[in-house]
Design an enzyme around this catalytic site. Sequence first.
Site, PDB file in Angstrom:
ATOM      1  N   SER A 148       0.862  -1.182   0.000  1.00  0.00           N
ATOM      2  CA  SER A 148       0.000   0.000   0.000  1.00  0.00           C
ATOM      3  C   SER A 148       0.892   1.222   0.000  1.00  0.00           C
ATOM      4  O   SER A 148       2.014   1.193   0.538  1.00  0.00           O
ATOM      5  CB  SER A 148      -0.886   0.013   1.244  1.00  0.00           C
ATOM      6  OG  SER A 148      -1.493   1.278   1.437  1.00  0.00           O
ATOM      7  N   TYR A 161      -1.587  -0.543  10.495  1.00  0.00           N
ATOM      8  CA  TYR A 161      -1.703  -1.008   9.107  1.00  0.00           C
ATOM      9  C   TYR A 161      -0.492  -0.550   8.301  1.00  0.00           C
ATOM     10  O   TYR A 161       0.151  -1.348   7.605  1.00  0.00           O
ATOM     11  CB  TYR A 161      -2.992  -0.476   8.483  1.00  0.00           C
ATOM     12  CG  TYR A 161      -3.109  -0.708   6.997  1.00  0.00           C
ATOM     13  CD1 TYR A 161      -3.426  -1.967   6.496  1.00  0.00           C
ATOM     14  CD2 TYR A 161      -2.885   0.328   6.088  1.00  0.00           C
ATOM     15  CE1 TYR A 161      -3.529  -2.190   5.123  1.00  0.00           C
ATOM     16  CE2 TYR A 161      -2.991   0.121   4.722  1.00  0.00           C
ATOM     17  CZ  TYR A 161      -3.309  -1.133   4.236  1.00  0.00           C
ATOM     18  OH  TYR A 161      -3.399  -1.353   2.886  1.00  0.00           O
TER      19      TYR A 161
END
Length: 264
Positions: A148, A161
């Site tokens: 990501s 995350y």
Amino acid sequence: MSASADRNSNTRAIVTGGAQGIGFAVAEALADEGCRALALIGRSQEKGDKAVAHFRKSGVDAIFISADVSKVADCKRAVATALSHFGTINALVNAAATSARGSLVETSEELFDQIFDTNVRGPFFLMQGVVAHLLEKKAPGSIVNVLSMSAHTGQSFLTPYSTSKGALMTLTKNVANAYRFNRIRCNAVLPGWMDTEGEDIVQKKWHDAPDDWLAKAEAAQPMGQLVKPDQLARLISYMVSPQSGVMTGSLVDYDQSVAGSSPE
């Protein structure tokens, strides 16, 4: 015939999260490019059965393995099941992930463990199983991890995350370096904000987003859209394939924002 029509004809792949979202889009791209052996890993048997039926209609030997990648035993069983069915595996795409929210001060120990178990530990042990098999067979292989753009920094509500994706980023480069001379390649893509079924759930659960959140979000983007799974999938299928040559240890940003840039 296009140059990409059969570039994955010798690919025998495991795709995590393969029954939905990014994983399913990757599996579709691989199948469209000649892959005829697909092991899809996910938690929903219903979605898995539907995905397998979809691929088998086009002549793909697809199987679904019900597994929770946050559990090491499930990861080991998934690799063993795929190897038992296909005889050999030469590709792995780690697309399954959780993007649960949490800031530094709000994140509980349980949430931290859940995120790292799914986003780091799962890919680690899946790669371990696939690489061990390839080393035993003295065969080349290709791994692509889905990270990501948050791995570069991430927002304040994505602290665990973002950190997990940063860990997977280092793991990607470490594995690439370790097994270069065995012709086992390991790369990663770092997508930005994506239009997925899961993102719709996340936006409504965590951000009280209205039903038209996607249209508003896309209108504000430089290119008038969020990242689409089928677009990202074609990049991943290329990186998996022998057509990507000696590419290894690469981290490819896939977004319309540029990491490190500042507003003008």
